[in-house]
Design an enzyme around this catalytic site. Sequence first.
Site, PDB file in Angstrom:
ATOM      1  N   CYS A 158      73.431  32.376  -5.417  1.00 28.99           N
ATOM      2  CA  CYS A 158      73.981  31.892  -4.890  1.00 28.99           C
ATOM      3  C   CYS A 158      74.068  30.652  -5.454  1.00 28.99           C
ATOM      4  CB  CYS A 158      73.648  31.487  -3.434  1.00 28.99           C
ATOM      5  SG  CYS A 158      74.632  30.439  -2.824  1.00 28.99           S
ATOM      6  N   HIS A 215      81.628  40.018  -8.041  1.00 23.42           N
ATOM      7  CA  HIS A 215      83.238  39.797  -7.956  1.00 23.42           C
ATOM      8  C   HIS A 215      84.266  40.537  -8.642  1.00 23.42           C
ATOM      9  CE1 HIS A 215      81.351  35.319  -6.235  1.00 23.42           C
ATOM     10  NE2 HIS A 215      80.104  35.632  -6.937  1.00 23.42           N
ATOM     11  N   GLU A 232      83.156  35.883   1.212  1.00 23.43           N
ATOM     12  CA  GLU A 232      82.026  36.176   0.718  1.00 23.43           C
ATOM     13  C   GLU A 232      81.108  37.698   0.763  1.00 23.43           C
ATOM     14  OE1 GLU A 232      78.525  33.497  -0.992  1.00 23.43           O
ATOM     15  OE2 GLU A 232      80.396  31.839   0.042  1.00 23.43           O
ATOM     16  N   CYS A 264      81.962  28.808  -2.697  1.00 19.58           N
ATOM     17  CA  CYS A 264      81.256  29.603  -3.355  1.00 19.58           C
ATOM     18  C   CYS A 264      80.645  28.950  -4.954  1.00 19.58           C
ATOM     19  CB  CYS A 264      81.660  30.952  -3.030  1.00 19.58           C
ATOM     20  SG  CYS A 264      80.922  32.473  -4.209  1.00 19.58           S
ATOM     21  N   GLY A 283      81.071  32.339  -7.249  1.00 17.50           N
ATOM     22  CA  GLY A 283      82.891  32.444  -6.932  1.00 17.50           C
ATOM     23  C   GLY A 283      83.138  32.046  -8.043  1.00 17.50           C
TER      24      GLY A 283
END
Length: 269
Positions: free
Chosen positions: A74, A151, A200, A209, A212
Site C-alpha cells: 500500500c 493491477h 481497490e 491508491c 494504483g
Amino acid sequence: MRAAFTKMHGLGNDFVVLDARAADLPVITTGFARAITDRRTGIGCDQLIVLEPSDTADLRMRIFNPDGGEVGACGNATRAVALLHGSAVQIETGGGILNARPGDGGATVDMGQPRFDWDAIPLAYPMDTLAMPVGWEALDNPTAVNVGNPHAVFFIPDCDAVDLAQIGPVIEQDPLFPERVNVNVATVTDRDHIRLRVWERGAGITRACGTGACATAVAAMRRNLTDREVTVTLPGGDLQIVWGEDNRIRMTGPATEAYRGSFEWDDFA
C-alpha cells in the site's frame, strides 16, 4: 487490554495504525480487521496497518483491507508510516522491502521494480500483459502490472464516466485473476499528467491508491502515452511518479496524522 492507535491518511486514503513493535498484540483475525475498519461501528478506515519488528528491515508493515484480507503493498500507507517513523526507513512488506524517507508534509517511497510477466501478476493463463485481449462492458484491453499487488489499468477518454462501483467488483473477482485484482480507470491528459480512479481489491473505491498510481503511470509509460515522470491526479489529490532508468518506481506525495486514540481490544475481537 487497551490498545493505542494512530489515525492517518494519504490523500484521503485513511488508515488505523497499530504498533506491535514494543509490545505484542493479540492475533489479527479477519473478524477483528473487519470490525476495526467498519465506518459505522468501528474506528473506520480503508486499511488497518500493523507495525511489527522485522529481521530484515527497520520494521514490518502488515496491511488488512475492510474485507479482513491481508495484502502485500500500500503506497499511501507506506508514506504514512515513513512520516510516523520520522526519518529514512526500510519497511518490510508482503510485496518486498520498501525504502521511504519523510519530506515536507509527506514522503518519497522507492516502490521497487514493476513486474509484467503473466504469472507474476498473476493471471490464470498466459497472455500479453501490455494490451490484454479481454474486456468487460466498455472497458477492454487493459495493461496488467504487479507493483507488490496486482493491477489492471484501463485507458479511456473520461475516467469519471465509468460506473466503477458497478464494474469494479466484477473485474476484481473475475477468474482471470486468481488473487483478484485492483481496477484502475485512467485518462491521459498530457505527456506528464494522468487522471485516475481506482477500485481497490477488498476495499472498494478509495480517494487515492498509491500502488494504483504507480501501476497506472508505468502502464502509460510502457504504452508511450506519457514521459517517465508524471503527475497522477486522484480524487484525493496528486502523486508524483517517476520510473527511473534503474527500473525502480519512486512515488512522492503527502501524508497526514489525523489523531490518536485508544480502544478496548475485546470490543472488536
